[in-house]
Design an enzyme around this catalytic site. Structure first.
Site, PDB file in Angstrom:
ATOM      1  N   GLY A 188       5.627   3.249  -0.562  1.00 16.59           N
ATOM      2  CA  GLY A 188       4.983   1.949  -0.719  1.00 16.59           C
ATOM      3  C   GLY A 188       3.660   2.074  -1.439  1.00 16.59           C
ATOM      4  O   GLY A 188       3.040   3.145  -1.454  1.00 16.59           O
ATOM      5  N   GLN A 237      -4.688  -0.332  -3.916  1.00 15.32           N
ATOM      6  CA  GLN A 237      -4.592   1.098  -4.204  1.00 15.32           C
ATOM      7  C   GLN A 237      -4.600   1.383  -5.703  1.00 15.32           C
ATOM      8  O   GLN A 237      -4.773   2.536  -6.102  1.00 15.32           O
ATOM      9  CB  GLN A 237      -3.337   1.690  -3.571  1.00 15.32           C
ATOM     10  CG  GLN A 237      -3.388   1.737  -2.057  1.00 15.32           C
ATOM     11  CD  GLN A 237      -2.139   2.351  -1.503  1.00 15.32           C
ATOM     12  OE1 GLN A 237      -1.129   1.669  -1.336  1.00 15.32           O
ATOM     13  NE2 GLN A 237      -2.197   3.647  -1.229  1.00 15.32           N
ATOM     14  N   CYS A 248      -0.481   8.580   3.266  1.00 18.77           N
ATOM     15  CA  CYS A 248      -0.904   7.527   2.340  1.00 18.77           C
ATOM     16  C   CYS A 248      -1.212   8.138   0.984  1.00 18.77           C
ATOM     17  O   CYS A 248      -1.843   9.199   0.908  1.00 18.77           O
ATOM     18  CB  CYS A 248      -2.139   6.821   2.896  1.00 18.77           C
ATOM     19  SG  CYS A 248      -2.734   5.456   1.878  1.00 18.77           S
ATOM     20  N   LEU A 249      -0.773   7.468  -0.067  1.00 17.71           N
ATOM     21  CA  LEU A 249      -1.059   7.950  -1.421  1.00 17.71           C
ATOM     22  C   LEU A 249      -2.556   7.964  -1.716  1.00 17.71           C
ATOM     23  O   LEU A 249      -3.008   8.698  -2.588  1.00 17.71           O
ATOM     24  CB  LEU A 249      -0.321   7.095  -2.459  1.00 17.71           C
ATOM     25  CG  LEU A 249       1.208   7.165  -2.395  1.00 17.71           C
ATOM     26  CD1 LEU A 249       1.825   6.169  -3.380  1.00 17.71           C
ATOM     27  CD2 LEU A 249       1.699   8.573  -2.669  1.00 17.71           C
ATOM     28  N   HIS A 257       2.002  -0.680   7.115  1.00 15.79           N
ATOM     29  CA  HIS A 257       1.046   0.159   6.390  1.00 15.79           C
ATOM     30  C   HIS A 257       0.528  -0.571   5.149  1.00 15.79           C
ATOM     31  O   HIS A 257      -0.684  -0.662   4.932  1.00 15.79           O
ATOM     32  CB  HIS A 257       1.733   1.473   6.005  1.00 15.79           C
ATOM     33  CG  HIS A 257       0.880   2.418   5.231  1.00 15.79           C
ATOM     34  ND1 HIS A 257       0.478   3.623   5.743  1.00 15.79           N
ATOM     35  CD2 HIS A 257       0.372   2.355   3.976  1.00 15.79           C
ATOM     36  CE1 HIS A 257      -0.264   4.251   4.834  1.00 15.79           C
ATOM     37  NE2 HIS A 257      -0.333   3.499   3.746  1.00 15.79           N
ATOM     38  N   GLU A 258       1.449  -1.088   4.337  1.00 12.10           N
ATOM     39  CA  GLU A 258       1.044  -1.754   3.093  1.00 12.10           C
ATOM     40  C   GLU A 258       0.335  -3.071   3.378  1.00 12.10           C
ATOM     41  O   GLU A 258      -0.639  -3.424   2.710  1.00 12.10           O
ATOM     42  CB  GLU A 258       2.243  -1.964   2.168  1.00 12.10           C
ATOM     43  CG  GLU A 258       2.968  -0.681   1.767  1.00 12.10           C
ATOM     44  CD  GLU A 258       2.069   0.417   1.227  1.00 12.10           C
ATOM     45  OE1 GLU A 258       1.023   0.120   0.603  1.00 12.10           O
ATOM     46  OE2 GLU A 258       2.402   1.597   1.434  1.00 12.10           O
ATOM     47  N   HIS A 295      -3.247  -2.517   4.104  1.00  9.16           N
ATOM     48  CA  HIS A 295      -4.068  -2.306   2.903  1.00  9.16           C
ATOM     49  C   HIS A 295      -4.628  -3.625   2.381  1.00  9.16           C
ATOM     50  O   HIS A 295      -5.742  -3.665   1.859  1.00  9.16           O
ATOM     51  CB  HIS A 295      -3.245  -1.643   1.785  1.00  9.16           C
ATOM     52  CG  HIS A 295      -3.213  -0.157   1.838  1.00  9.16           C
ATOM     53  ND1 HIS A 295      -4.349   0.630   1.758  1.00  9.16           N
ATOM     54  CD2 HIS A 295      -2.175   0.705   1.945  1.00  9.16           C
ATOM     55  CE1 HIS A 295      -4.013   1.902   1.812  1.00  9.16           C
ATOM     56  NE2 HIS A 295      -2.691   1.982   1.937  1.00  9.16           N
TER      57      HIS A 295
END
Length: 156
Positions: free
Chosen positions: A46, A51, A90-91, A132-133, A136
């Site tokens: 995701g 991000q 997480c990226l 999670h997304e 953000h």
């Protein structure tokens, strides 16, 4: 399409709340296409707009299940059920992983790239990813849900 830079933890943009998308236009489509290419390049599940430095309520998910990319514009989580604890990363925090506590099932209502509303129901990995997304978009990082951070040896 283009691969965008992924903002790393410590950049102030990741702590900001995103604004709703009001125009479903070419700019939004370019953002979504770029995010999909960026996510594929980063080999993630995701990616949220902040991000890649854009403060809009947009995220995408791709679980590698052949169903393709799910684009969520102006998403709302309308139902959370059950509990799960599992590994999350997480990226924007490369190489860091922790055990998080999330709902086992979620129901999300969002819009697609053209403004059409749809419903997505996920469980286990997809429920974690939605949460999670979605976080953000409100400036929340996964570490705020971590029960325990993992050492590299824990992942072997």
């Amino acid at each position: 399409m283009a691969i965008r830079n992924i903002v790393k933890e410590g950049d102030g943009i990741l702590g900001k709340k995103c604004r709703p998308v009001e125009k479903f236009d070419r700019r939004l489509h370019i953002l979504l296409d770029d995010m999909a290419e960026t996510l594929a390049d980063a080999n993630g599940a995701g990616l949220a707009a902040p991000q890649v430095g854009v403060l809009r309520r947009v995220f995408i998910m791709d679980f590698g299940d052949g169903k393709g990319v799910i684009e969520a514009v102006n998403p709302r989580i309308v139902e959370r059920r059950g509990k799960q604890e599992d590994v999350e990363g997480c990226l924007s925090s490369p190489g860091e992983y922790g055990i998080t506590r999330r709902p086992r099932r979620v129901k999300m209502v969002a819009q697609d790239r053209f403004g059409k509303e749809f419903t997505f129901e996920g469980e286990d990995l997809s429920a974690r990813c939605v949460c999670h997304e979605y976080d953000h978009l409100d400036g929340i990082l996964f570490k705020q849900h971590v029960v325990r951070m993992l050492d590299p040896e824990d992942l072997a």
